[in-house]
Structure formats: structure tokens, C-alpha cells
Motif scaffolding. Structure first.
Motif, PDB file in Angstrom:
ATOM      1  N   ALA A 123       0.834  -1.207   0.000  1.00 54.00           N
ATOM      2  CA  ALA A 123       0.000   0.000   0.000  1.00 54.00           C
ATOM      3  C   ALA A 123       0.866   1.253   0.000  1.00 54.00           C
ATOM      4  N   LYS A 124       1.983   1.215   0.730  1.00 49.55           N
ATOM      5  CA  LYS A 124       2.900   2.374   0.760  1.00 49.55           C
ATOM      6  C   LYS A 124       3.487   2.630  -0.631  1.00 49.55           C
ATOM      7  N   VAL A 125       3.960   1.565  -1.286  1.00 51.25           N
ATOM      8  CA  VAL A 125       4.541   1.715  -2.618  1.00 51.25           C
ATOM      9  C   VAL A 125       3.498   2.229  -3.593  1.00 51.25           C
ATOM     10  N   GLU A 126       2.294   1.723  -3.479  1.00 52.39           N
ATOM     11  CA  GLU A 126       1.203   2.156  -4.349  1.00 52.39           C
ATOM     12  C   GLU A 126       0.908   3.636  -4.149  1.00 52.39           C
ATOM     13  N   THR A 127       0.931   4.079  -2.877  1.00 52.30           N
ATOM     14  CA  THR A 127       0.624   5.472  -2.574  1.00 52.30           C
ATOM     15  C   THR A 127       1.702   6.413  -3.093  1.00 52.30           C
ATOM     16  N   GLU A 128       2.953   6.027  -2.943  1.00 48.81           N
ATOM     17  CA  GLU A 128       4.054   6.889  -3.365  1.00 48.81           C
ATOM     18  C   GLU A 128       4.138   7.019  -4.886  1.00 48.81           C
ATOM     19  N   GLY A 129       3.538   6.047  -5.588  1.00 48.39           N
ATOM     20  CA  GLY A 129       3.575   6.085  -7.047  1.00 48.39           C
ATOM     21  C   GLY A 129       4.604   5.119  -7.584  1.00 48.39           C
ATOM     22  N   VAL A 130       4.195   3.897  -7.814  1.00 49.25           N
ATOM     23  CA  VAL A 130       5.148   2.874  -8.210  1.00 49.25           C
ATOM     24  C   VAL A 130       5.763   3.175  -9.582  1.00 49.25           C
ATOM     25  N   LYS A 131       5.017   3.823 -10.469  1.00 45.67           N
ATOM     26  CA  LYS A 131       5.552   4.128 -11.800  1.00 45.67           C
ATOM     27  C   LYS A 131       6.559   5.271 -11.752  1.00 45.67           C
ATOM     28  N   VAL A 132       6.296   6.264 -10.884  1.00 46.03           N
ATOM     29  CA  VAL A 132       7.150   7.459 -10.844  1.00 46.03           C
ATOM     30  C   VAL A 132       8.374   7.232  -9.970  1.00 46.03           C
ATOM     31  N   VAL A 133       8.163   6.719  -8.759  1.00 45.86           N
ATOM     32  CA  VAL A 133       9.248   6.600  -7.783  1.00 45.86           C
ATOM     33  C   VAL A 133      10.051   5.317  -7.986  1.00 45.86           C
ATOM     34  N   TYR A 134       9.360   4.220  -8.225  1.00 41.76           N
ATOM     35  CA  TYR A 134      10.028   2.918  -8.289  1.00 41.76           C
ATOM     36  C   TYR A 134      10.286   2.456  -9.726  1.00 41.76           C
ATOM     37  N   GLN A 135       9.717   3.149 -10.687  1.00 40.66           N
ATOM     38  CA  GLN A 135       9.935   2.857 -12.102  1.00 40.66           C
ATOM     39  C   GLN A 135       9.482   1.444 -12.493  1.00 40.66           C
ATOM     40  N   TYR A 136       8.325   1.016 -11.922  1.00 35.14           N
ATOM     41  CA  TYR A 136       7.726  -0.264 -12.276  1.00 35.14           C
ATOM     42  C   TYR A 136       6.311  -0.032 -12.781  1.00 35.14           C
ATOM     43  N   LEU A 137       5.868  -0.930 -13.641  1.00 31.80           N
ATOM     44  CA  LEU A 137       4.542  -0.784 -14.225  1.00 31.80           C
ATOM     45  C   LEU A 137       3.453  -0.901 -13.169  1.00 31.80           C
ATOM     46  N   ASN A 138       3.643  -1.805 -12.215  1.00 31.53           N
ATOM     47  CA  ASN A 138       2.690  -1.924 -11.108  1.00 31.53           C
ATOM     48  C   ASN A 138       3.409  -2.495  -9.890  1.00 31.53           C
ATOM     49  N   THR A 139       2.722  -2.435  -8.751  1.00 29.53           N
ATOM     50  CA  THR A 139       3.342  -2.829  -7.478  1.00 29.53           C
ATOM     51  C   THR A 139       3.629  -4.318  -7.426  1.00 29.53           C
ATOM     52  N   ALA A 140       2.779  -5.135  -8.031  1.00 28.52           N
ATOM     53  CA  ALA A 140       3.005  -6.581  -8.002  1.00 28.52           C
ATOM     54  C   ALA A 140       4.301  -6.952  -8.715  1.00 28.52           C
ATOM     55  N   LEU A 141       4.582  -6.304  -9.823  1.00 26.79           N
ATOM     56  CA  LEU A 141       5.844  -6.567 -10.525  1.00 26.79           C
ATOM     57  C   LEU A 141       7.043  -6.181  -9.665  1.00 26.79           C
ATOM     58  N   TRP A 142       6.948  -5.036  -8.999  1.00 29.65           N
ATOM     59  CA  TRP A 142       8.045  -4.599  -8.123  1.00 29.65           C
ATOM     60  C   TRP A 142       8.252  -5.602  -6.994  1.00 29.65           C
ATOM     61  N   LEU A 143       7.159  -6.028  -6.346  1.00 24.41           N
ATOM     62  CA  LEU A 143       7.263  -6.947  -5.215  1.00 24.41           C
ATOM     63  C   LEU A 143       7.856  -8.284  -5.646  1.00 24.41           C
ATOM     64  N   ASP A 144       7.428  -8.786  -6.803  1.00 29.80           N
ATOM     65  CA  ASP A 144       7.968 -10.051  -7.288  1.00 29.80           C
ATOM     66  C   ASP A 144       9.453  -9.917  -7.616  1.00 29.80           C
ATOM     67  N   ASP A 145       9.849  -8.778  -8.179  1.00 26.84           N
ATOM     68  CA  ASP A 145      11.236  -8.581  -8.584  1.00 26.84           C
ATOM     69  C   ASP A 145      12.173  -8.524  -7.389  1.00 26.84           C
ATOM     70  N   VAL A 146      11.728  -7.880  -6.318  1.00 29.81           N
ATOM     71  CA  VAL A 146      12.626  -7.713  -5.166  1.00 29.81           C
ATOM     72  C   VAL A 146      12.577  -8.895  -4.205  1.00 29.81           C
ATOM     73  N   THR A 147      11.524  -9.723  -4.282  1.00 34.75           N
ATOM     74  CA  THR A 147      11.401 -10.851  -3.350  1.00 34.75           C
ATOM     75  C   THR A 147      11.438 -12.202  -4.037  1.00 34.75           C
ATOM     76  N   GLN A 148      11.098 -12.234  -5.356  1.00 30.09           N
ATOM     77  CA  GLN A 148      11.026 -13.480  -6.127  1.00 30.09           C
ATOM     78  C   GLN A 148      10.040 -14.470  -5.520  1.00 30.09           C
ATOM     79  N   ILE A 149       8.911 -13.964  -5.065  1.00 33.59           N
ATOM     80  CA  ILE A 149       7.881 -14.848  -4.502  1.00 33.59           C
ATOM     81  C   ILE A 149       6.922 -15.357  -5.574  1.00 33.59           C
ATOM     82  N   GLY A 150       7.073 -14.872  -6.796  1.00 31.82           N
ATOM     83  CA  GLY A 150       6.204 -15.316  -7.891  1.00 31.82           C
ATOM     84  C   GLY A 150       5.132 -14.287  -8.197  1.00 31.82           C
ATOM     85  N   PRO A 151       4.793 -14.129  -9.470  1.00 26.38           N
ATOM     86  CA  PRO A 151       3.811 -13.106  -9.858  1.00 26.38           C
ATOM     87  C   PRO A 151       2.448 -13.294  -9.217  1.00 26.38           C
ATOM     88  N   ALA A 152       1.974 -14.535  -9.144  1.00 27.16           N
ATOM     89  CA  ALA A 152       0.640 -14.776  -8.593  1.00 27.16           C
ATOM     90  C   ALA A 152       0.581 -14.411  -7.117  1.00 27.16           C
TER      91      ALA A 152
END
Length: 415
Positions: free
Chosen positions: A45-74
């Protein structure tokens, strides 16, 4: 409660635990797991609020979370959806987005309810009619959260359904029925001739099928004792019985000019002795003993004479092949004879090797079985068919496929 107050069990503690201690360790780990999932949601929710596309440079928060944790897209997607539902956030312009189920978020962060409980509570709150007051919504959520602390997710779902019926006894406005019933059926054939299938039926078709199958699937006792078949085995046997009943109906459509049937091919000596195997028209084999059992209640077609001793060669007197000729073609070709085609004989039609329009005769040596697609290809695609020296058709490809135009044959069908 914070997870820092819950001590992780050591490996040695887990291995030497007695049944009571093992249950306590499981509850402790479950609480930690619940808290971790909830805190993941807070982070999402924090990443979503800050703006995942602007601040984190990811298309959406789920992609960012999977990339940094490798827990899987689903798994990442589920965490983000759950986190946004139970935690308040805000748009980029600062507009607050209230949580759908804030009380469930509090209980989850305390480790008191599982992610599955949260999902059920959120699903109920989303369905809550807009006419329900904020006070009633909060009261309904508190009921579900209190229940979730001591009940299963399924019980929470049922309680949520009862609450929705209380607030909206008429339910949602029914949708227009689809233009055609939602029915699907897919077969997967195996190398040994068996098959698996799966499908989907609309409500009425399912009710009709169950009404027909249930009486046939009842367990029954025999002289050997009680019925030892499982429920799944009884239902499969009932489906086979239902098909047999349908095949005896005079109203069932014909196929290939003859009544629907299953062709079983074996030589006469095998039929007499009961030793050996017989071949089915859809591939696979059955034992000679099973073929003898079928022969007690079927039409036996002598392959030498054809059906009802009819002549197998008709010359130019008829263009359409007879049921007897088709039976003999099925025995030879087993299915579509075109190279690489796995269509069974039931899905084929007779083809004149020398075209009828060019003077070809309706004789067995001038006939082969082709599916609709390959029948059209042979007529219009530059392929040629010739009868080989062993009495089986060879297919000659056009020059653009093979400059040498080497003959090809279908090797997929068992012979």
C-alpha cells in the motif's frame, strides 16, 4: 502484537517436540506467517501510494514486489490486492482511498487471522450494497473478524453470505442469460487407448446429467458381498451405462451412413479361442475375452464378404461408398490416411483415389479415408494419392514441399 514478541522455534526444538508442543509451534509459526503477510500488504500500500511508476519505475506494485522478493507473480498480485483492501492509501493528488476492510487489516497485523480469512472478509465487504450505512458496514465487518478468530475461512464466507442476504434479500439484479448455454467438453487421448476428459456444463445440463447418472451410480451388493467401487468408479461406470443405453436408441443420429457403433477388429481364430487382443476404431486394444463378450450382443461383419455379403466393388454403378466398404476401409486405414493426421475413422469420409469425375471407380482399391480438411487438400492442394504395392495408399506431396516428391504415409494409426 508485533512479531518481535513471538520467538521463532529452533530446529532442535521442532525435531524433539511432542504432539502438544508440535501443535503449539504450528500456531506460533502461523501467527508469524499471518503478520508477515499483513506487513507485506502495508508495504504494498505504501509503494502504491508513493507512485510505483514514478518513484520505483515499475509498471505496477506486483511486478516490483515479485522482482525484489522473487515470490512469484501470482503470490505478489494476491498480496498487493489484499494490502490495498485492508490499508488506506492515497492517490498522487493526495486524495485518500479508504480501506475496504480496515478491521480485518488490524486483526491480520496482529497475526490473529489468516490471509484466507482476510480474502473472504474483503469479498463480502466489496459485495455490500451501497445503500448500507457506514455504521452497519463497520458492524458487519466486526462480526466477520470476530468469527474469523475462531472459525475457518469457509465458515466466514457462509456468514458473509448470510449478512449480504440480510442487507439485500433480493440479491443482485440477474444478468441476461447467454445466447447459448455454456458447455464445453475436451478429450485427451493416451498412448494406451484410454482417455481423460474435462468439461463444463450449464446449470440445467448438469442437473439433467446428474439425474440420469445418480440412479445408475448407486452402490449395489452382489453375491460376492458389498460394492467395493469408489464413488468415482461408480460414476464412471454409470456414464458408460448411459452411453450404452443411448447407442441402443433408434433416435440417435447416423454417422458415416451407418448407425453409431464401436468397431472392434480381430481375426476369427482369435474370436474363437479368446486368446489375444482386438483393436478398437479409436485406437487402443481390448482383450479377446472382452471382444467375445461384446460379440454376444452385436452385429458381426465378416471382412471378406462385407456387410450382409454385399459386393465390395461397385465400379461406376454407384459413387457413394457403402457401409460395408466403409467398414473394410476402417479396418485398413484406421483413420484419416493423410500423413501425420491423427483424426479417427469416425471423423473421415471416403475419397476416390482416381477422382470420380475423372472416371474413378467405387472399388476398394480406389478408395481411402480422409478427414474433411485433408480431403479438400488432396483435391485442391497439389497432393496426389497412389495405391502402393501392399494395397495401402501413398501420398505424393507437391514439388514445392518436396522437389523429389517422395511418397509419404500415415504412421500414427495402429495397424
Amino acid at each position: 502484537m508485533s512479531s518481535t514478541l513471538i520467538r521463532f522455534p529452533s530446529l532442535a526444538e521442532i525435531r524433539r517436540a511432542n504432539p502438544v508442543e508440535a501443535a503449539e509451534i504450528a500456531r506460533r509459526l502461523a501467527r508469524i506467517y499471518n503478520e508477515c503477510d499483513a506487513l507485506f500488504g502495508v508495504l504494498a500500500a505504501k509503494v502504491e501510494t508513493e507512485g510505483v511508476k514514478v518513484v520505483y519505475q515499475y509498471l505496477n506494485t506486483a511486478l516490483w514486489l515479485d522482482d525484489v522478493t522473487q515470490i512469484g507473480p501470482a503470490a505478489a498480485k494476491r498480496i498487493v490486492i489484499r494490502g490495498k483492501a485492508v490499508n488506506s492509501s492515497s492517490n498522487l493528488d493526495g486524495t485518500e482511498i479508504p480501506a475496504i476492510a480496515p478491521l480485518a487489516g488490524i486483526a491480520a497485523r496482529a497475526g490473529e487471522i489468516t490471509p484466507a480469512h482476510v480474502d473472504e472478509i474483503v469479498a463480502t465487504m466489496i459485495k455490500m450494497p451501497a445503500t448500507v450505512s457506514d455504521r452497519d458496514r463497520a458492524g458487519a465487518e466486526k462480526i466477520l473478524v470476530d468469527l474469523a478468530r475462531q472459525a475457518t475461512p469457509l465458515e466466514v464466507r457462509k456468514a458473509g453470505d448470510r449478512l449480504l442476504n440480510t442487507f439485500d434479500p433480493d440479491g443482485p439484479e440477474p444478468k441476461d442469460p447467454p445466447e447459448r448455454p455454456q458447455r464445453e467438453l475436451a478429450f485427451q487421448e493416451h498412448r494406451d487407448g484410454t482417455a481423460s476428459f474435462k468439461g463444463k456444463l450449464d446449470n440445467l445440463a448438469y442437473a439433467q446429467l446428474r439425474a440420469a447418472l445418480d440412479p445408475l451410480a448407486k452402490p449395489h451388493s452382489t453375491e460376492e458381498g458389498r460394492d467395493t467401487r469408489s464413488q468415482w468408479e461408480r460414476q464412471a461406470d454409470a456414464l458408460v451405462d448411459l452411453v450404452r443405453l443411448a447407442m441402443t436408441s433408434k433416435k440417435i443420429p447416423t454417422h458415416g451412413g451407418d448407425r453409431v457403433h464401436v468397431a472392434v477388429t480381430l481375426d476369427f481364430e482369435t474370436l474363437k479361442s479368446g486368446i489375444g487382443v482386438a483393436m478398437l476404431d479409436f485406437g487402443g486394444v481390448i482383450t479377446a475375452a472382452e471382444a467375445r463378450m461384446l460379440a454376444c450382443d452385436c452385429k458381426i461383419i465378416p471382412a471378406v464378404l462385407g456387410m450382409d455379403s454385399e459386393p465390395m466393388d461397385l465400379g461406376r454403378s454407384k459413387r457413394i461408398i457403402t457401409p460395408g466398404q466403409r467398414c473394410r476401409l476402417v479396418m485398413r486405414d484406421r483413420g484419416c490416411a493423410f500423413p501425420g493426421c491423427n483424426k479417427h475413422a469416425k471423423h473421415t469420409e471416403g475419397h476416390h483415389i482416381v477422382f470420380w469425375a475423372n472416371g474413378g471407380q467405387t472399388n476398394f482399391e480406389n478408395l481411402t479415408l480422409l478427414c474433411e480438411r485433408h480431403h479438400r487438400l488432396v483435391h485442391c492442394g497439389g497432393w496426389e494419392v497412389r495405391m502402393g504395392g501392399d494395397g495401402r495408399p501413398d501420398f505424393i506431396p507437391p514439388a514445392y514441399l518436396d522437389p523429389l516428391r517422395r511418397p509419404r504415409r500415415n504412421t500414427l494409426h495402429a495397424t
